[in-house]
Design an enzyme around this catalytic site. Structure first.
Site, PDB file in Angstrom:
ATOM      1  N   GLU A 157       2.925   7.777   9.124  1.00  0.00           N
ATOM      2  CA  GLU A 157       2.744   6.975  10.331  1.00  0.00           C
ATOM      3  C   GLU A 157       4.065   6.471  10.897  1.00  0.00           C
ATOM      4  OE1 GLU A 157      -0.007   4.275   8.502  1.00  0.00           O
ATOM      5  OE2 GLU A 157       1.506   2.715   8.277  1.00  0.00           O
ATOM      6  N   ARG A 182      -4.194   0.525  -2.395  1.00  0.00           N
ATOM      7  CA  ARG A 182      -3.651  -0.833  -2.349  1.00  0.00           C
ATOM      8  C   ARG A 182      -3.258  -1.334  -3.739  1.00  0.00           C
ATOM      9  NH1 ARG A 182      -8.088  -0.530   1.012  1.00  0.00           N
ATOM     10  NH2 ARG A 182      -7.628  -0.829   3.232  1.00  0.00           N
ATOM     11  N   GLN A 234       0.807  -1.209   0.000  1.00  0.00           N
ATOM     12  CA  GLN A 234       0.000   0.000   0.000  1.00  0.00           C
ATOM     13  C   GLN A 234       0.843   1.263   0.000  1.00  0.00           C
ATOM     14  OE1 GLN A 234      -1.449   0.646   4.456  1.00  0.00           O
ATOM     15  NE2 GLN A 234      -1.671  -1.512   3.864  1.00  0.00           N
ATOM     16  N   HIS A 236       4.766   0.269   1.159  1.00  0.00           N
ATOM     17  CA  HIS A 236       5.072  -0.487   2.366  1.00  0.00           C
ATOM     18  C   HIS A 236       4.017  -1.559   2.597  1.00  0.00           C
ATOM     19  CE1 HIS A 236       2.290   2.668   3.802  1.00  0.00           C
ATOM     20  NE2 HIS A 236       1.923   1.792   4.733  1.00  0.00           N
ATOM     21  N   HIS A 290       0.118   5.600   1.095  1.00  0.00           N
ATOM     22  CA  HIS A 290      -0.791   6.620   1.601  1.00  0.00           C
ATOM     23  C   HIS A 290      -0.571   7.906   0.820  1.00  0.00           C
ATOM     24  CE1 HIS A 290      -1.637   3.819   4.705  1.00  0.00           C
ATOM     25  NE2 HIS A 290      -0.484   3.950   5.310  1.00  0.00           N
TER      26      HIS A 290
END
Length: 391
Positions: free
Chosen positions: A135, A275, A98, A256, A100
C-alpha cells in the site's frame, strides 16, 4: 463514466469530524469515520451511477458483467477483478501494529482457513481474501506512522535506558544483529504479565525524563493501551512524519502502524491484516512473525519521490496492482491516455472530467469511475485530483 457513491468504515480509531471538515460528509450519529472506501472490494463495494440513465449498481457487480470492457484485457486476465482499493483514511488514535502477507502466503492462508470452516466474518479470521496488500499513503494533513525496523544502532540506543529490566534486551545490546532483532521482537510481543511489569515500569520512568520521539508517540499510546506489549514497538520501528503532499510505500511483510492524520491510501484489493498489538481485534503473533521480514531501513529511505511531468506528480510503485498520480489543475486542459479501470478523486477544488461524449463535474471529496474502454480523459477546472489506475 460513473459517479461513485462510497461507503464509510466506522472503526474505533477513526476521526468523527475529519471527513466533515475536509469534504462536508455529514455525520449525524457522531460515529468515528475511519475510512472512505472507493473500489469493488466485496466487503464494501462502491455504488456507481450511470451519468446517462441514473441507474445504480455496485461496482463489483458492474465489473463482473464484462471484466475485459471495464478492466482492460491485460488486467482482466491477470487479476480477474479491480486490482486496487482506494481509501481516505482518518486516524485520531493509533491503528494496530500490523503486517500484510505477500501473495503466496495470502493464497495459502485463505485456502487453509476456508478448509477449516472459519467464516469470513469470524473475529479470529486472519485471511479475508487470497490477495497481498502492499500500500501507499499520501498525506493530506501531517501524518505520523510507524514503518519498518529502525537501523539497529538506533534501536540499541533507545533500548539502553530500559535494558536492566530485560535480559533479552541486554542480549540484543551485546549483539545488535537482525537475527537478535527477530528474537527481541518476538519476545516483546509475547511478554507475560510477570515479564512485562518491570519493563513497563522502566518505560514509564524514561517517559518522565525524555522528550521528542519516540517517547511522545509512546505517551499517546499509553492511556489507550496501558498494558499492551505494542507499547515497546516505537523503540524498534521508524517513526515517520509525512507533511501534506508527501507519500510513502509499505511493502508486504513489513511491520507498520498509522498513528494519526488524514491521507489517501491505495492498496492491492485486499483486507488481509495480521495484528500484533495496540488493538482490540484478533491478534495472532505466530502468524504475524511467520509473515515478517526483519530488515532494518533508515527513515530517510522510506519517502517516495514523485516523477513530475507538467502538472502530474506520479509516484513510483514497486508493484503492478496499482499506480498513483496527483494532478494540479489550474484552468488548463489536461489530457490523460487511459487503458485501465481508473478512479479519479477530487482532493480539493472543482474538476471537470470529459470522457468520450460525457462530461461530469466533481467537487472535493467526490469520485468518478472510468472504464478501460474509455481511452481518453480530459481534465479542467481548478484544484487537485488523485488518479488510481494500472499501467
Amino acid at each position: 463514466m460513473f459517479k461513485m457513491i462510497n461507503k464509510i468504515q466506522h472503526y474505533d480509531w477513526g476521526s468523527k469530524d475529519a471527513l466533515t471538515k475536509l469534504y462536508h460528509i455529514k455525520n449525524p450519529q457522531h460515529l468515528p469515520m475511519a475510512e472512505l472506501w472507493m473500489g469493488a472490494h466485496p466487503k464494501a463495494s462502491s455504488i456507481v451511477e450511470d451519468l446517462n440513465t441514473e441507474q445504480k449498481i455496485s461496482l463489483d457487480k458492474l465489473i463482473a458483467t464484462d471484466p475485459t470492457y471495464y478492466l482492460g484485457e491485460k488486467i482482466a486476465q491477470k487479476f480477474h477483478r479491480l486490482s486496487f482499493l482506494f481509501k481516505v483514511l482518518c486516524a485520531v488514535q493509533p491503528l494496530s501494529i500490523q503486517v500484510h502477507p505477500d501473495k503466496i502466503a495470502a493464497e495459502v492462508g485463505f485456502k487453509r482457513e476456508n478448509a477449516a470452516g472459519i467464516a469470513l466474518d469470524c473475529p479470529n479470521r486472519n485471511y479475508k481474501d487470497d490477495n497481498h496488500k502492499p500500500e501507499l499513503i499520501y498525506a493530506l494533513t501531517p501524518f505520523k506512522a510507524l514503518n519498518s525496523f529502525r537501523p539497529l544502532k538506533e534501536s540499541a540506543n533507545l533500548l539502553l535506558p530500559i535494558a536492566e529490566a530485560s535480559p533479552i534486551i541486554q542480549l540484543f545490546l551485546k549483539t545488535p544483529t537482525e537475527t537478535q532483532l527477530a528474537q527481541l521482537f518476538k519476545h516483546l510481543l509475547s511478554l507475560t504479565t510477570k515479564e512485562k511489569q518491570p519493563l513497563l515500569a522502566a518505560l514509564k520512568s524514561v517517559l518522565q525524563q525524555e522528550k521528542g520521539e519516540p517517547w511522545s508517540t509512546i505517551e499517546k499510546m499509553l492511556p489507550l493501551y496501558p498494558e499492551d506489549n505494542g507499547l515497546f514497538a516505537p523503540l524498534l520501528l521508524n517513526i515517520i512524519e509525512l507533511q501534506p503532499g508527501e507519500a510513502m510505500f509499505l511493502y508486504a511483510r513489513t511491520p507498520h502502524a498509522y498513528i494519526e492524520g488524514v491521507g489517501l491510501e491505495v492498496m492491492a484489493n485486499s483486507d488481509n491484516v495480521l495484528r500484533a498489538g495496540l488493538t482490540n481485534k484478533h491478534i495472532d503473533i505466530a502468524e504475524l512473525l511467520a509473515n515478517l521480514d526483519f530488515i532494518a531501513k533508515p527513515c530517510d529511505t522510506l519517502l517516495l519521490q514523485p516523477n513530475i511531468h507538467n502538472n502530474e506528480f506520479c509516484y513510483p510503485i514497486p508493484v503492478n496492482d496499482f499506480a498513483f498520480s496527483l494532478y494540479l489543475i489550474d484552468n488548463q486542459l489536461t489530457t490523460i491516455a487511459n487503458n485501465s479501470a481508473t478512479i479519479l478523486f477530487c482532493v480539493e477544488g472543482k474538476i471537470s472530467i470529459t470522457s468520450e461524449n460525457q462530461t461530469a463535474e466533481i467537487l472535493s471529496g467526490e469520485s468518478i469511475f472510468i472504464s478501460a474502454s474509455e481511452r481518453q480523459v480530459m481534465l479542467n477546472g481548478k484544484g487537485k485530483l488523485a488518479r488510481v489506475f494500472n499501467y
